[in-house]
Write a protein that holds these residues in place. Structure first.
Motif, PDB file in Angstrom:
ATOM      1  N   SER A  24      -2.040  19.623 -14.550  1.00  0.00           N
ATOM      2  CA  SER A  24      -3.091  19.327 -15.527  1.00  0.00           C
ATOM      3  C   SER A  24      -2.512  19.170 -16.922  1.00  0.00           C
ATOM      4  N   THR A  27      -0.775  15.854 -17.109  1.00  0.00           N
ATOM      5  CA  THR A  27      -1.755  14.763 -17.163  1.00  0.00           C
ATOM      6  C   THR A  27      -2.378  14.648 -18.541  1.00  0.00           C
ATOM      7  N   ASN A  28      -2.752  15.777 -19.141  1.00  0.00           N
ATOM      8  CA  ASN A  28      -3.330  15.761 -20.488  1.00  0.00           C
ATOM      9  C   ASN A  28      -2.337  15.225 -21.508  1.00  0.00           C
ATOM     10  N   THR A  29      -1.073  15.645 -21.364  1.00  0.00           N
ATOM     11  CA  THR A  29      -0.043  15.158 -22.290  1.00  0.00           C
ATOM     12  C   THR A  29       0.139  13.652 -22.159  1.00  0.00           C
ATOM     13  N   ALA A  30       0.140  13.162 -20.922  1.00  0.00           N
ATOM     14  CA  ALA A  30       0.314  11.727 -20.704  1.00  0.00           C
ATOM     15  C   ALA A  30      -0.870  10.930 -21.241  1.00  0.00           C
ATOM     16  N   ASN A  31      -2.091  11.466 -21.115  1.00  0.00           N
ATOM     17  CA  ASN A  31      -3.271  10.748 -21.586  1.00  0.00           C
ATOM     18  C   ASN A  31      -3.364  10.709 -23.100  1.00  0.00           C
ATOM     19  N   LYS A  32      -2.778  11.701 -23.774  1.00  0.00           N
ATOM     20  CA  LYS A  32      -2.862  11.767 -25.231  1.00  0.00           C
ATOM     21  C   LYS A  32      -1.816  10.898 -25.915  1.00  0.00           C
ATOM     22  N   ARG A  33      -0.765  10.514 -25.207  1.00  0.00           N
ATOM     23  CA  ARG A  33       0.331   9.758 -25.815  1.00  0.00           C
ATOM     24  C   ARG A  33       0.450   8.398 -25.141  1.00  0.00           C
ATOM     25  N   GLU A  34       0.344   7.346 -25.954  1.00  0.00           N
ATOM     26  CA  GLU A  34       0.391   5.993 -25.422  1.00  0.00           C
ATOM     27  C   GLU A  34       1.760   5.653 -24.849  1.00  0.00           C
ATOM     28  N   LYS A  41       2.022   6.863 -21.355  1.00  0.00           N
ATOM     29  CA  LYS A  41       1.234   6.048 -20.452  1.00  0.00           C
ATOM     30  C   LYS A  41       1.939   4.724 -20.150  1.00  0.00           C
ATOM     31  N   HIS A  85       4.764   5.401 -17.766  1.00  0.00           N
ATOM     32  CA  HIS A  85       4.300   5.570 -16.389  1.00  0.00           C
ATOM     33  C   HIS A  85       4.041   4.220 -15.724  1.00  0.00           C
ATOM     34  N   LYS A  86       3.527   3.268 -16.505  1.00  0.00           N
ATOM     35  CA  LYS A  86       3.277   1.947 -15.948  1.00  0.00           C
ATOM     36  C   LYS A  86       4.576   1.208 -15.640  1.00  0.00           C
TER      37      LYS A  86
END
Length: 220
Positions: free
Chosen positions: A77, A80-87, A90, A93-94
């Motif tokens: 979790s 996931t939160n860290t990844a969602n907050k930083r472009e 993200k 990851h793509k």
């Protein structure tokens, strides 16, 4: 009034019986048939035993045993939160799939280079390839020299060469010591000549003074 707790051991078809009696704690091993225990319950007991081995007596703030699954869930979790907050994360990851594809050693096999481009590469290295070919031809013509008896007998003379090298090293050390001794003698000689020259100069000055006192003119 005794409290009994059964704890299965991981990987063994036996269990431990912990009994709190009035005189202390009693530990007894007894065999159990694990095949009669449902598969889900057996898996839960094995996970619990593994958690006990990893975490020991650690407890949460509420006093409950630490669960590996809960810890992994919290870590997931947080990531996931860290990844969602930083472009940037993200975007990374793509790009992971593309990155793994580029890191694959066989990726170059999928790259198709036109024959015309390959021909240009070869023509660009034409001078280098011709020079290498000439050197290979020279090595081929000198092959009989490499196969001569002189080359084949080199290993037999290795012992003699080693002994000669040791003698050479010893003579070098002796030469160095002799050079230091000669240098020391030259220094002593130069020092002695300097002192003699100084002494002769003093004697000449004294003799000149005595001749002038007696009115004797020096011989030209």
């Amino acid at each position: 009034g005794d409290k009994v707790k059964v704890r299965p051991l991981l990987g063994h078809q036996c269990a431990t019986l912990l009994a709190n009696t009035g005189s202390g704690v009693c530990c007894v091993l007894f065999s159990v048939k694990m095949d009669k225990i449902p598969e889900t319950e057996s898996l839960e007991m094995r996970i619990e035993a593994l958690e006990n081995r990893i975490n020991g007596e650690r407890r949460t703030r509420s006093g409950k045993p630490v669960k590996c699954a809960e810890s992994l869930t919290r870590v997931q979790s947080a990531l996931t939160n860290t990844a969602n907050k930083r472009e940037r994360v993200k975007i990374l990851h793509k790009k992971i799939e593309d990155l793994m594809k580029y890191l694959d050693p066989q990726f170059t096999d999928h790259i198709t280079v036109p024959d015309t481009m390959k021909l240009e590469f070869i023509l660009a290295e034409e001078d280098f390839l011709l020079s290498q070919a000439a050197m290979l031809e020279q090595v081929n013509t000198m092959q009989p020299l490499l196969d001569s008896t002189y080359i084949r007998d080199v290993p037999e003379h290795a012992t003699k060469l080693h002994r000669l090298s040791q003698i050479h090293i010893k003579e070098q050390d002796q030469t160095e010591a002799q050079s230091q001794e000669v240098k020391k003698l030259f220094e002593e000689y130069n020092k002695m000549m300097f002192l003699l020259s100084k002494q002769f100069t003093q004697w000449d000055e004294t003799l000149r003074t005595m001749e002038e006192a007696k009115g004797i003119r020096p011989v030209e």
